[in-house]
Design an enzyme around this catalytic site. Structure first.
Site, PDB file in Angstrom:
ATOM      1  N   TYR A 144      -1.727 -12.650   9.164  1.00 20.72           N
ATOM      2  CA  TYR A 144      -2.775 -11.960   8.412  1.00 20.72           C
ATOM      3  C   TYR A 144      -2.178 -11.434   7.124  1.00 20.72           C
ATOM      4  O   TYR A 144      -1.093 -10.855   7.125  1.00 20.72           O
ATOM      5  CB  TYR A 144      -3.341 -10.797   9.236  1.00 20.72           C
ATOM      6  CG  TYR A 144      -4.389  -9.972   8.509  1.00 20.72           C
ATOM      7  CD1 TYR A 144      -5.642 -10.495   8.219  1.00 20.72           C
ATOM      8  CD2 TYR A 144      -4.122  -8.657   8.115  1.00 20.72           C
ATOM      9  CE1 TYR A 144      -6.607  -9.733   7.557  1.00 20.72           C
ATOM     10  CE2 TYR A 144      -5.079  -7.884   7.459  1.00 20.72           C
ATOM     11  CZ  TYR A 144      -6.314  -8.429   7.180  1.00 20.72           C
ATOM     12  OH  TYR A 144      -7.271  -7.667   6.526  1.00 20.72           O
ATOM     13  N   ASP A 238       5.561 -11.740   3.434  1.00 22.91           N
ATOM     14  CA  ASP A 238       4.612 -10.630   3.529  1.00 22.91           C
ATOM     15  C   ASP A 238       5.175  -9.625   4.522  1.00 22.91           C
ATOM     16  O   ASP A 238       5.097  -9.808   5.729  1.00 22.91           O
ATOM     17  CB  ASP A 238       3.234 -11.130   3.970  1.00 22.91           C
ATOM     18  CG  ASP A 238       2.212  -9.995   4.019  1.00 22.91           C
ATOM     19  OD1 ASP A 238       2.607  -8.822   3.795  1.00 22.91           O
ATOM     20  OD2 ASP A 238       1.028 -10.278   4.291  1.00 22.91           O
ATOM     21  N   LYS A 266       1.793  -0.225   3.964  1.00 22.43           N
ATOM     22  CA  LYS A 266       1.966   0.627   5.153  1.00 22.43           C
ATOM     23  C   LYS A 266       3.075   1.686   4.988  1.00 22.43           C
ATOM     24  O   LYS A 266       2.860   2.650   4.278  1.00 22.43           O
ATOM     25  CB  LYS A 266       2.111  -0.249   6.383  1.00 22.43           C
ATOM     26  CG  LYS A 266       0.811  -1.070   6.566  1.00 22.43           C
ATOM     27  CD  LYS A 266       0.661  -1.850   7.840  1.00 22.43           C
ATOM     28  CE  LYS A 266      -0.749  -2.435   7.901  1.00 22.43           C
ATOM     29  NZ  LYS A 266      -0.855  -3.858   7.979  1.00 22.43           N
TER      30      LYS A 266
HETATM   31  C1  LIG Z   1      -1.888  -4.733   7.111  1.00 16.42           C
HETATM   32  C2  LIG Z   1      -1.436  -5.980   6.497  1.00 16.42           C
HETATM   33  C3  LIG Z   1      -1.972  -6.463   5.288  1.00 16.42           C
HETATM   34  C4  LIG Z   1      -3.139  -5.812   4.614  1.00 16.42           C
HETATM   35  O1  LIG Z   1      -2.849  -4.511   4.194  1.00 16.42           O
HETATM   36  P1  LIG Z   1      -4.067  -3.491   3.933  1.00 16.42           P
HETATM   37  O2  LIG Z   1      -3.385  -2.252   3.438  1.00 16.42           O
HETATM   38  O3  LIG Z   1      -4.752  -3.304   5.248  1.00 16.42           O
HETATM   39  O4  LIG Z   1      -4.946  -4.091   2.918  1.00 16.42           O
HETATM   40  C5  LIG Z   1      -1.413  -7.587   4.722  1.00 16.42           C
HETATM   41  N1  LIG Z   1      -0.399  -8.235   5.317  1.00 16.42           N
HETATM   42  C6  LIG Z   1       0.136  -7.808   6.474  1.00 16.42           C
HETATM   43  C7  LIG Z   1       1.277  -8.554   7.071  1.00 16.42           C
HETATM   44  C8  LIG Z   1      -0.375  -6.684   7.118  1.00 16.42           C
HETATM   45  O5  LIG Z   1       0.126  -6.310   8.291  1.00 16.42           O
END
Ligand SMILES: *Cc1c(COP(=O)(O)O)cnc(C)c1O
Length: 432
Positions: A144, A238, A266
């Site tokens: 994701y 990511d 995060k």
């Molecule tokens: C949470 C997450 C996102 C999206 O971040 P948001 O702050 O929710 O927009 C993108 N990539 C990864 C791997 C994530 O865990």
């Protein structure tokens, strides 16, 4: 244990907010339940509006590595607030946090701050496309990367094909540039490269946390690097979730593979909305105003968010051995749960990376999304509901990662294992 206030609050919220929530997973749909409404958090615990208390293994879906209301982050935020919430003009805190990020990540010479992980990834992909002058991108099933259009993709007639939109509202024209490969399967990546010579970037969660916890194989990442280099394609890690969660220095420090671009989120905001993306100078030079690739944000790098992020990152740097402690604790938790589950004839597949942990109700090892999807989701749902009743707040889906914080004590973990044994016993009795 009554949750009547939460049930009532959820009804009211549903009248005003779609599904009653501002981000879908919070609605507890995948475990067939309704969410509790949170009153406050303290350290490793959450309190709901009915006055129930829970050990929190969600930690706001990752950001709170020091738990709720960490004193130094709270103090930094309060101090920043006194000087103004946002200026839309440069502040010293931005440079200070940038300095920390550049210092920590070998692959980052320059970094730009945004307000969410979604924004960070979306911008990183535009940058990769601008830098290479190519349109196609390659992602992996089960990873994701936020909710931007070209990343909301599901497999076409199997992996290694161009994807179809996984959501109405996303034009097929947008996702026709997104190729999908299978996680931990280099052959599927090779097929994509055979299909397109126009791949700007490969994006991957090097430690996948959005299909449950499924780390990428070291050799797989190394081969991915080689394929990218051979094809003039950029590799994006990511690390919005794994950054500062699995280890301090990023997945490159534990896998040995260096990416071209890293996205963060995060933990880097310490609980405030912060995302970031960084790369070497040559790539970042393409970004506006230095270069032609446009990217902007009214509240990007705002002083309150920067203060929270700076306090969090500095505290982590000053306490680098925490990852070992956290990993040992997380391991103790899932190994303990696995052991008591086995007593009741239930097989769990478990793994940890630093403060991230995962457990699948699955007889076989999980290395990709198909295997994760093969887990016993009904059993997970029962586990989740019963653990909530026992006072333990786990992520409400089999396809999410669990988190511990430095405030999650050994005693809390022992209590969790003990409670899980009762729950596994119940699950086992019910299926006889
Ligand atoms: C949470 C997450 C996102 C999206 O971040 P948001 O702050 O929710 O927009 C993108 N990539 C990864 C791997 C994530 O865990």
């Amino acid at each position: 244990m009554s949750t009547n206030a939460s049930i009532q609050a959820f009804k009211e919220a549903q009248n005003l907010i779609p599904g009653g929530v501002n981000s879908p997973v919070r609605a507890f749909k995948s475990v067939g339940a309704t969410p509790i409404f949170i009153k406050e958090g303290q350290g490793g615990k959450l309190m709901d509006i009915d006055g129930n208390s829970y050990i929190d293994y969600v930690q706001s879906w990752g950001p709170l590595i020091f738990g709720h209301r960490d004193e130094s982050i709270e103090a930094a935020v309060i101090e920043a607030v006194k000087h103004g919430l946002s200026f839309g003009a440069p502040t010293l805190a931005e440079t200070e946090l940038a300095k920390e990020v550049v210092d920590i990540f070998d692959s980052i010479d320059k970094v730009r701050f945004v307000s969410s992980g979604t924004e960070a990834v979306m911008s990183a992909i535009r940058l990769a496309r601008g830098f290479t002058g190519r349109d196609d991108i390659l992602k992996f099933e089960g990873c994701y990367h936020g909710h931007s259009d070209s990343l909301l993709v599901q497999a076409g007639s199997g992996a290694a094909t161009f994807g179809n939109p996984s959501s109405p509202g996303v034009p097929a024209d947008f996702t026709k540039h997104t190729l999908l490969a299978k996680y931990n399967d280099i052959e599927s990546v090779k097929k994509c490269f055979e299909q397109s010579s126009d791949i700007a970037c490969v994006i991957i969660e090097p430690i996948a946390g959005n299909m449950g916890l499924v780390p990428a194989d070291k050799d797989f990442l190394a081969e991915l690097r080689t394929l990218c280099d051979a094809n003039g394609t950029l590799l994006i890690f990511d690390e919005v979730m794994s950054g500062f969660r699995a280890t301090l220095y990023g997945a490159e420090s534990i896998t040995g593979t260096s990416p071209d671009i890293i996205t963060l989120g995060k933990v880097i905001g310490g609980g405030m909305p912060v995302g970031a993306f960084g790369a070497r100078c040559e790539i970042m030079a393409q970004l506006s105003p230095d270069g032609p690739v446009y990217q902007a944000g009214t509240l990007s790098g705002n002083p309150v968010a920067m203060a929270a992020g700076l306090a969090a990152v500095r505290k982590i740097k000053a306490n680098a051995p925490i990852y070992k402690t956290l990993q040992n604790r997380a391991k103790h938790l899932v190994e303990g749960m696995k052991e008591v589950a086995a007593k009741h004839g239930i097989t769990l597949q478990v793994d940890v990376r630093g403060s991230m942990f995962g457990f699948f109700f699955n007889d076989k090892k999980v290395t990709n999304f198909d295997e994760a999807a093969d887990s016993n989701l009904d059993m997970f749902a029962t586990f989740h509901t019963e653990m909530m009743k026992e006072g333990f707040y786990f992520a409400c889906s089999q396809f999410e990662t669990g988190f511990i914080s430095t405030a999650t004590t050994d005693a809390m973990i022992e209590d969790t294992i003990t409670a899980s044994e009762r729950v596994f016993g119940k699950i086992n009795d019910a299926r006889r």
